[in-house]
Design a protein around this motif. Sequence first.
Motif, mmCIF file in Angstrom:
data_model
loop_
_atom_site.group_PDB
_atom_site.id
_atom_site.type_symbol
_atom_site.label_atom_id
_atom_site.label_comp_id
_atom_site.label_asym_id
_atom_site.label_seq_id
_atom_site.Cartn_x
_atom_site.Cartn_y
_atom_site.Cartn_z
ATOM 1 N N ASP A 93 -9.120 1.159 2.790
ATOM 2 C CA ASP A 93 -7.962 1.800 2.179
ATOM 3 C C ASP A 93 -7.842 1.512 0.684
ATOM 4 O OD1 ASP A 93 -7.403 -0.862 2.573
ATOM 5 O OD2 ASP A 93 -5.610 -0.540 3.810
ATOM 6 N N ASN B 285 -9.771 1.868 -3.081
ATOM 7 C CA ASN B 285 -10.828 2.545 -3.845
ATOM 8 C C ASN B 285 -11.591 1.493 -4.644
ATOM 9 O OD1 ASN B 285 -12.433 4.025 -5.564
ATOM 10 N ND2 ASN B 285 -10.849 5.515 -6.090
ATOM 11 N N GLY C 24 -5.029 7.451 1.152
ATOM 12 C CA GLY C 24 -5.936 6.593 0.395
ATOM 13 C C GLY C 24 -7.326 7.186 0.306
ATOM 14 N N PRO C 25 -8.284 6.423 -0.196
ATOM 15 C CA PRO C 25 -8.158 5.042 -0.658
ATOM 16 C C PRO C 25 -7.382 4.947 -1.980
ATOM 17 C CG PRO C 25 -10.377 5.834 -1.078
ATOM 18 C CD PRO C 25 -9.689 6.911 -0.298
ATOM 19 N N HIS C 26 -6.762 3.794 -2.215
ATOM 20 C CA HIS C 26 -5.836 3.646 -3.329
ATOM 21 C C HIS C 26 -6.426 2.814 -4.464
ATOM 22 C CE1 HIS C 26 -2.724 5.166 -0.629
ATOM 23 N NE2 HIS C 26 -3.090 4.253 0.256
ATOM 24 N N LEU D 188 0.830 -1.203 0.000
ATOM 25 C CA LEU D 188 0.000 0.000 0.000
ATOM 26 C C LEU D 188 0.862 1.250 0.000
ATOM 27 C CD1 LEU D 188 -2.399 -1.278 2.772
ATOM 28 C CD2 LEU D 188 -3.168 -0.667 0.463
#
Length: 530
Positions: free
Chosen positions: A288, A290, A209-211, A204
Motif C-alpha cells: 500500500d 508507493n 493506493g499505493p500512497h 493511510l
Amino acid sequence: MSPPMNFRAIFPLLLSTSLLLPAGCASSAKDQMPNSGPTQTQTTEQSGAKSTPNTAASLEGVWRGKLEVSGASLTIIFNLKRAKDAPNGWQATMDSPDQGATGIPVTEVLVDNNKVQLNVPVIRGAFEGTFADGGDAIDGAWGQAGQAFPLYLQRSSAEEAYRVERPQDPKPPFPYAIEEVEFAGGQPTAGTDQPVKLAGTLTLPKTEGPHPVLVLLTGSGPQDRDETILNHKPFWVLADFLSRNGVAVLRFDDRGVAKSTGVFDNATIDDFVTDALAAVEYLGTRDDINADTIGLLGHSEGANVAPRASLLTQKIDFLVLLAPTAVPGTELLARQNALLFKGMGMSEDGARAYETRMLETLTKLVEEPLDKPVSKALRKTLRADFKAAAAAMSPQDRKVYGPTKSEDFDHVLDQMLEQLTASWMRSFLAMKPATTFTKLTIPTLAIYGSKDLQVAPAQNVGPLRDHLAKHPETTVTVLNGLNHLFQPAQTGLPAEYATIKTTLDPELMDTVLDWLQERDIVSDAPADRQ
C-alpha cells in the motif's frame, strides 16, 4: 542553568535561571525567601494551630498558580496529602506541566498558624506563603536561583489544575486508516547489545493506493512518535493533516522510548540514521506504499538525520527539513546561547561577547577525539573558561547568566559540564553539516521560522543555500513569526512554547503540502483542503 529536561536541543544548554528542573540551581530555601518562615520544628502538630481553617487540614489538596519568569507564564501545581507514614506527615509533589516536569518531590511541608513553607531540595527551591481568601488561596513567593518570584496558589480540582488547551489535537472520527506497526530498527547503541525494535503509527489515506509516504524523524532527546513536548503533539497534528490530504505518514517512538526497544542513552546521530533507514526498508515491503515516493521529514536534529540517511540508500526520494542545522555544531550552540540570553535580558554586547568566548571553549572540546573520554585536564579548562566568562560580565548581565553565589554557580557548572561532555553532545558539536548537504541530489524543502532562537535563520539559511547551490531541486524558505516549534510566537524563547495554544501554524503545513503537490508527489487535495 537548567538542563534540557527530556530534550537536548529543543531545550538548549544554558547557564540560566530557568526554574523547576531537577538540576536547576538555587540557594537554600532559607536564603531564598524574603521573610523567614517556619522552622523544621514548627510543624502543624507542634504549633497547635487548629482552631482556624488556615492549618494543615485546609492545606491538603491540589494547589495551582502561575509563575511569571523570563517573559513566560508557567503553571505550578502542588499536590499535598496527609500521610502518617510519610516523612513529616505528608505525601507531596510539585509539577510544572508547562515545562514537562512532574512528580518533583516536596520533602518538607511546614505549617505555622497561617504560614506555609514547601521545600523542594531536589531543585533547591522553596515556596513560602500565607493563607488567604479564607484558606482557599496561599499568597507567597517561589524562591530559586537566589531569586524570589511572586506566586499566588489557589485551591483547585485535579481535573481543572491539569487542563491544557490544545485545540489542534486530532479528534475522531478520522478520514484515514490508522495502523499500529513494529519493525526492526538500526544497529544497537554503542556499548550495548540490546536489539532495537521500533514501534509506531502508520496513517493511510482511504483513497486508492499505493500512497506516497513521509517518515517523520523527531528532534533531539528521547521523543515519542508524536514528538510530544509541553503537552503539544506536533507530529500527530502533522500526520493528521497530511493523511487527510493524500499522504501516508509513518511516525515512531525513538529507540528505548515508549514502546520501542533498544537503548536511548548515549545514542548519537549515527544511530538515529540507521533507524531512519530501517523505517524506509520496512515501508518498502508494503504493497500500500508507493516505493517511488518515500520521503523523510525531520525536525531539528531529525532535519540533520534525514539528509545523512538519504546519502546511504537509493530508496529515499525527497526530503522535508524543518529547522536543519547548516553550520558546525559548535557555532550553532554558541549562537543559540547568545540569542536566548539576549532574549532573557542580557545586553547585546554581553551576549555577543559570551558567544565568542563560548565558541572558543567548545572548539577546545571538539579537538578531543570522540573515541576518547574527556580528560580531567580538559574538564578543568572548560570550567575555568566558563568562570572567566562570568567574571567578565557586567553586574546586570551576570544576573541573567545564572546564580551569583559561588556554591550555586559551581553546582550549575557541574551539571553543564556533564551535558557538554556526554557522547551525544560531543557528536553534535563535532557535526559539520556542509559535508552532507553539498552531496544531496534529491528534491529538498527546508523551512525555518523567523523567530527561531535555537536554529536561527540568520545563521543557517545563507550557509544552507550555499551548500545546496549546485542542486536545482531545492527550496529554502523562512516563515514569518514562527519559533523553533513552528508556532506563532512573540519572543521565540523556549519559555513561551507551552503558553502558545497553537501546536503547528497552518502556514507550515500548507507550505509542506503545496511543495509536495508542485512536484506531483501527491495529487492536488480537494478545494476544501482539510
